[in-house]
Design a protein around this motif. Structure first.
Motif, short mmCIF file in Angstrom:
data_model
loop_
_atom_site.label_atom_id
_atom_site.label_comp_id
_atom_site.label_asym_id
_atom_site.label_seq_id
_atom_site.Cartn_x
_atom_site.Cartn_y
_atom_site.Cartn_z
N ARG A 251 0.82 -1.22 0.00
CA ARG A 251 0.00 0.00 0.00
C ARG A 251 0.86 1.27 0.00
N ARG A 252 2.16 1.14 0.20
CA ARG A 252 3.07 2.30 0.17
C ARG A 252 4.09 2.17 -0.97
N TYR A 253 3.89 1.22 -1.85
CA TYR A 253 4.88 0.88 -2.88
C TYR A 253 5.01 1.92 -3.98
N PHE A 254 3.90 2.55 -4.39
CA PHE A 254 3.93 3.50 -5.49
C PHE A 254 4.15 4.91 -4.92
N CYS A 255 5.41 5.26 -4.78
CA CYS A 255 5.85 6.46 -4.05
C CYS A 255 5.17 7.75 -4.51
N MET A 256 4.98 7.90 -5.82
CA MET A 256 4.49 9.18 -6.34
C MET A 256 2.98 9.37 -6.19
N GLN A 257 2.35 8.50 -5.42
CA GLN A 257 0.97 8.76 -5.03
C GLN A 257 0.95 9.87 -3.98
N CYS A 258 2.01 9.95 -3.18
CA CYS A 258 2.08 10.95 -2.11
C CYS A 258 3.26 11.90 -2.27
N HIS A 259 4.38 11.41 -2.71
CA HIS A 259 5.59 12.22 -2.86
C HIS A 259 5.64 12.76 -4.29
N VAL A 260 5.81 14.07 -4.40
CA VAL A 260 5.76 14.68 -5.74
C VAL A 260 7.06 15.43 -6.05
N PRO A 261 7.53 15.32 -7.30
CA PRO A 261 8.71 16.09 -7.70
C PRO A 261 8.32 17.56 -7.89
N GLN A 262 9.31 18.43 -7.83
CA GLN A 262 9.07 19.86 -8.00
C GLN A 262 9.48 20.29 -9.39
N TYR A 263 8.79 21.27 -9.93
CA TYR A 263 9.07 21.76 -11.28
C TYR A 263 9.35 23.26 -11.26
N ASP A 264 10.25 23.67 -12.13
CA ASP A 264 10.59 25.07 -12.28
C ASP A 264 9.58 25.69 -13.24
N ALA A 265 8.41 26.01 -12.72
CA ALA A 265 7.33 26.56 -13.55
C ALA A 265 6.80 27.83 -12.90
N LYS A 266 6.46 28.78 -13.73
CA LYS A 266 5.89 30.02 -13.23
C LYS A 266 4.49 29.72 -12.71
N PRO A 267 4.15 30.17 -11.49
CA PRO A 267 2.82 29.91 -10.94
C PRO A 267 1.72 30.54 -11.80
N LEU A 268 0.63 29.83 -12.00
CA LEU A 268 -0.51 30.37 -12.75
C LEU A 268 -1.31 31.35 -11.89
N VAL A 269 -1.30 31.10 -10.58
CA VAL A 269 -2.05 31.92 -9.64
C VAL A 269 -1.14 32.22 -8.45
N GLU A 270 -1.19 33.44 -7.93
CA GLU A 270 -0.37 33.81 -6.79
C GLU A 270 -0.72 32.93 -5.59
N ASN A 271 0.31 32.47 -4.88
CA ASN A 271 0.11 31.63 -3.71
C ASN A 271 0.35 32.45 -2.45
N THR A 272 -0.65 32.55 -1.61
CA THR A 272 -0.52 33.31 -0.37
C THR A 272 -0.59 32.40 0.85
N TYR A 273 -0.36 31.10 0.66
CA TYR A 273 -0.45 30.14 1.76
C TYR A 273 0.59 30.44 2.83
N LYS A 274 0.17 30.38 4.08
CA LYS A 274 1.08 30.51 5.22
C LYS A 274 0.78 29.35 6.16
N PRO A 275 1.81 28.57 6.54
CA PRO A 275 1.55 27.45 7.43
C PRO A 275 1.04 27.92 8.79
N ALA A 276 0.25 27.08 9.42
CA ALA A 276 -0.26 27.40 10.76
C ALA A 276 0.89 27.40 11.74
N THR A 277 0.78 28.20 12.77
CA THR A 277 1.84 28.22 13.78
C THR A 277 1.77 26.96 14.62
N LYS A 278 2.93 26.52 15.08
CA LYS A 278 2.98 25.32 15.90
C LYS A 278 2.55 25.67 17.32
N ASN A 279 1.77 24.78 17.94
CA ASN A 279 1.32 25.01 19.32
C ASN A 279 2.27 24.39 20.30
#
Length: 145
Positions: free
Chosen positions: A117-145
């Motif tokens: 059930r964990r054999y096909f790695c790219m179901q969860c792990h994704v490679p990164q690409y040098d691509a210009k974003p189509l939409v601005e990303n304003t995501y900020k991670p939640a602070t740790k408690n």
């Protein structure tokens, strides 16, 4: 009755002219603010160059793949990722070792090899690409408690 085929032919000729006129225009994104070139000769999906581990944005996020996976083969009988990331090879290759959880089955029974059930790695792990974003990303991670 002969009028209908003539009308259909006239409509087809008219529509073919409209289609070719539309092909000359630039496409717009759904938001309408970003022009997209139709005949771009630039490869918009260039894998990132190999780099260090990419920091995670949230707790329990699967690690991102910091290298190209072009040509990696994952089949029922062979997993290219395990050449470097297996327990036996990770220290030697300097790669991140596969987590212990990847060796457990549904009943939490530990196996010598990676769980199916964990054999096909790219179901969860994704490679990164040098691509210009189509939409601005304003995501900020939640602070740790």
């Amino acid at each position: 009755m002969r009028f209908i085929p003539a009308l259909a032919l006239a409509a087809a000729v008219l529509l073919s002219g409209v289609g070719s006129a539309c092909a000359q225009e630039k496409l717009l994104s759904e938001r309408g603010d970003v022009a997209i070139e139709q005949e771009s000769k630039v490869d918009m999906f260039r894998p990132e160059k190999d780099k260090d581990t990419i920091p995670r944005n949230f707790q329990k996020q699967p690690p991102l793949i910091p290298h190209s996976v072009k040509g990696y083969n994952i089949t029922q009988n062979f997993n290219k990722c395990m050449d470097c990331h297996s327990k036996a090879r990770a220290e030697e290759t300097g790669a991140t070792k596969v987590a212990k959880s990847h060796y457990l089955d549904r009943e939490d029974k530990k196996h010598e090899n990676i769980s199916p059930r964990r054999y096909f790695c790219m179901q969860c792990h994704v490679p990164q690409y040098d691509a210009k974003p189509l939409v601005e990303n304003t995501y900020k991670p939640a602070t740790k408690n």
